[in-house]
Structure formats: structure tokens, C-alpha cells
Design a protein around this motif. Structure first.
Motif, PDB file in Angstrom:
ATOM      1  N   ARG A   7     -21.672 -25.618 -15.325  1.00  0.00           N
ATOM      2  CA  ARG A   7     -21.859 -26.941 -15.629  1.00  0.00           C
ATOM      3  C   ARG A   7     -21.971 -27.887 -14.542  1.00  0.00           C
ATOM      4  NH1 ARG A   7     -20.653 -32.131 -17.582  1.00  0.00           N
ATOM      5  NH2 ARG A   7     -18.367 -31.741 -16.929  1.00  0.00           N
ATOM      6  N   SER A  10     -21.888 -34.478 -14.614  1.00  0.00           N
ATOM      7  CA  SER A  10     -22.863 -35.379 -15.017  1.00  0.00           C
ATOM      8  C   SER A  10     -22.972 -36.662 -14.409  1.00  0.00           C
ATOM      9  CB  SER A  10     -22.378 -35.971 -16.376  1.00  0.00           C
ATOM     10  OG  SER A  10     -21.209 -36.667 -16.311  1.00  0.00           O
ATOM     11  N   GLU A  51     -19.638 -28.095  -9.554  1.00  0.00           N
ATOM     12  CA  GLU A  51     -19.495 -27.512 -10.823  1.00  0.00           C
ATOM     13  C   GLU A  51     -18.505 -26.922 -11.584  1.00  0.00           C
ATOM     14  OE1 GLU A  51     -20.804 -23.957  -8.375  1.00  0.00           O
ATOM     15  OE2 GLU A  51     -20.914 -26.123  -8.019  1.00  0.00           O
ATOM     16  N   GLU A  52     -18.350 -27.139 -12.955  1.00  0.00           N
ATOM     17  CA  GLU A  52     -17.445 -26.433 -13.609  1.00  0.00           C
ATOM     18  C   GLU A  52     -18.135 -24.947 -13.858  1.00  0.00           C
ATOM     19  OE1 GLU A  52     -15.883 -30.174 -16.180  1.00  0.00           O
ATOM     20  OE2 GLU A  52     -17.038 -28.582 -17.309  1.00  0.00           O
ATOM     21  N   THR A  53     -17.154 -24.171 -13.816  1.00  0.00           N
ATOM     22  CA  THR A  53     -17.728 -22.561 -14.103  1.00  0.00           C
ATOM     23  C   THR A  53     -16.746 -22.059 -15.195  1.00  0.00           C
ATOM     24  OG1 THR A  53     -16.084 -21.658 -12.490  1.00  0.00           O
ATOM     25  CG2 THR A  53     -18.349 -22.211 -11.713  1.00  0.00           C
ATOM     26  N   SER A  54     -17.406 -21.030 -16.025  1.00  0.00           N
ATOM     27  CA  SER A  54     -16.666 -20.659 -17.118  1.00  0.00           C
ATOM     28  C   SER A  54     -16.967 -19.398 -17.551  1.00  0.00           C
ATOM     29  CB  SER A  54     -17.241 -21.548 -18.391  1.00  0.00           C
ATOM     30  OG  SER A  54     -18.709 -21.098 -18.637  1.00  0.00           O
ATOM     31  N   ARG A  83     -12.316 -27.758 -14.029  1.00  0.00           N
ATOM     32  CA  ARG A  83     -12.908 -28.654 -15.326  1.00  0.00           C
ATOM     33  C   ARG A  83     -12.572 -30.176 -14.624  1.00  0.00           C
ATOM     34  NH1 ARG A  83     -11.199 -27.800 -21.645  1.00  0.00           N
ATOM     35  NH2 ARG A  83     -12.126 -29.833 -22.309  1.00  0.00           N
TER      36      ARG A  83
END
Length: 295
Positions: A7, A10, A51-54, A83
Motif C-alpha cells: 500500500r 496516501s 510503501e507498506e508491504t504485507s 506500517r
């Protein structure tokens, strides 16, 4: 199943800026939420947002012992790295970076940053059953969810080591791990009889623990504690024609509210945070639905 994702930051996390006046020890002082990449953020040592990675691993099981009974059980583990959160307030009296904040004419500064790695572990269970009752049909669904959130790592920016209590404050920690109840359950039923339908749903929301504004200055201050709560919904529907249906219902019909808090400690300055089932209380509604025919 196994999957990965990301993500991007924003727009407001990347560019939002806000300055407001607070009263600290009785003195008016400016507090700023500085945008990422600003001169102040760079001088303090806040890195540019990434970016956040998951990653997600889940295992599911479904069982249908009879045509009218179905059960599912799903377990999952979701890891989110880098995060984005808002730091606590770095003050002008900080021995290392306080002079940078003071030179901006500020008493305190906060920032968006990729501060933490988190893990969510949970289990979902559902049970559905349909049976004839008299000349009507009764459908029942039980749904249960349990999950835990934990912070696996705090990624303190270089040059800010040792300031973890500010970089990832107790208040923000409680928001990340406790903003939603660990346990939620619902039992719902719908009875259909000719043109009539009757629905009911019982919902249970578990305990919620949130941080407070006082914890920015004193991490040992008590959390906001929200007791478990049960809400009940009802509805009655009537099919006027084949394609037209009218429903009247109520949500949270017994007007249950979250545990009352000190307005000075909540995010919105009200008597509750928006947790569990919300704080709007009982609601009555009516709905008219027309089904468009494809023939």
C-alpha cells in the motif's frame, strides 16, 4: 492460500500539514504536524515515506454434513511491514533535536513515518442452518471472529534511537493493537412466511482498550476502557408485489452506548470514541426495494 501486497502512502500521509495552538503548563504554544519531506522533518531525521508491504497466510475448512447445514472455519496470519503511523510529540526541550523545533517557533512537532511492523492473527467461524418451521422457512447464521494484533518491531529512524516512547507513543500503540475488539460474534435469523419476512440479529462486541492524550506526557496514565456490549437489531418486511418489497427495521433497538470516557482524553473530544458498534445509538429505518426484471 498465501499472498503478498503493498500500500503506497496516501496523499494526506505524504503532504498533510497542520499547526494548532495548545496550552502547555498554562502557556500558549504552537504544535505542528509537519508533512513528510518538509524541511523540519528532514532536519529532525524523519525519512521519506515508503510503501507498506504485507504477507498473508490463511487456511480454511468447510463442512456440509447435511444439505441445510454448512460450517466454515478460517485461520489467518497477516504481517504488515513499515506500517505508517503518526509519531508522538517531539518537544522543544528535547536534548538532541529540541533546538531544531524551537528554531521553527514551535513547542512540539509530530510526523508521519514508517514506524512499525505488525502481525494480526485470527480465526473466523460460521455456522448456517435452514429449516422449515410451520409453513415458513427459518434461516439461522452464527458468525464468530477472534483476532490479536501485535507490534513485532519499532523501526526507529536513524538519529532518533532511544526515543521510541515518543517515536511510537503509548497512545498510538494502543490505537494500533486495541482499536477493534479481539472478539466479535453475531447470531442472526430470518423467517420467511409467504409475503412476510422477519429478521433479528444479536451482536456481541468484546473489550476495547485505547490510549489517551495524557499518555503523550505520561505513558503510565490509564487507558480508555470499553466494556463488552450486546446490541440487537430487528426488521419486518412485506413483499407488495413480485418485484417490490417494503422493510421497516431498527438497529441497536435498545440504544446501547459505549462506556463513557473523559472528553479531554478522546480523539474527537466527545464522551466516546468510534469503537465497537459506534456511538449513534438506536436507529429506525424503512426501505423500499424494487427488483428490476431481466426478462
Amino acid at each position: 492460500s498465501a499472498s503478498t501486497g503493498f500500500r503506497a502512502p496516501s496523499l494526506h500521509q505524504r503532504y498533510f500539514s497542520s499547526t494548532f495552538t495548545d496550552f502547555i503548563a498554562g502557556e500558549a504554544a504552537d504544535v505542528k504536524l509537519a508533512p513528510n519531506g518538509s524541511e523540519l522533518a528532514v532536519l529532525v531525521g524523519i525519512p521519506s515515506l515508503i510503501e507498506e508491504t504485507s504477507s498473508n497466510i490463511s487456511l480454511g475448512f468447510a463442512w456440509q454434513p447435511k444439505p441445510n447445514i454448512e460450517t466454515t472455519l478460517d485461520a489467518y496470519v497477516v504481517d504488515i511491514d513499515d506500517r505508517i503511523i503518526i509519531t508522538g510529540g517531539f518537544t522543544a526541550d528535547d536534548p538532541d533535536i529540541g533546538h531544531i523545533i524551537a528554531e521553527q517557533g514551535l513547542a512540539e512537532a509530530r510526523f508521519f513515518t514508517n514506524a512499525i511492523d505488525t502481525r494480526t492473527t485470527g480465526v473466523d467461524f460460521t455456522f448456517s442452518h435452514g429449516t422449515r418451521v410451520g409453513t415458513g422457512l427459518l434461516n439461522t447464521i452464527v458468525a464468530l471472529n477472534y483476532n490479536e494484533n501485535e507490534v513485532r518491531n519499532v523501526n526507529t529512524a536513524p538519529g532518533l534511537e532511544g526515543k521510541e516512547d515518543v517515536y511510537f507513543s503509548q497512545r498510538e500503540r494502543m490505537f494500533v493493537i486495541g482499536a477493534a475488539p479481539d472478539f466479535k460474534g453475531t447470531i442472526s435469523g430470518n423467517y420467511s412466511l409467504e409475503r412476510w419476512s422477519f429478521g433479528g440479529r444479536l451482536g456481541y462486541f468484546g473489550v476495547v482498550e485505547l490510549g489517551t492524550w495524557s499518555q503523550l506526557d505520561d505513558p503510565s496514565s490509564p487507558n480508555q476502557h470499553y466494556d463488552p456490549v450486546v446490541v440487537f437489531d430487528l426488521s419486518v418486511g412485506f413483499r407488495i408485489t413480485k418485484d417490490l418489497e417494503w422493510t421497516v427495521g431498527g438497529s441497536n433497538i435498545f440504544d446501547e452506548m459505549p462506556t463513557e470516557q473523559d472528553p479531554n482524553e478522546t480523539e474527537n473530544g466527545g464522551r466516546w470514541e468510534n469503537v465497537q458498534m459506534g456511538f449513534n445509538g438506536a436507529a429506525i429505518y424503512t426501505r423500499l426495494v424494487y427488483h428490476l426484471s431481466t426478462r
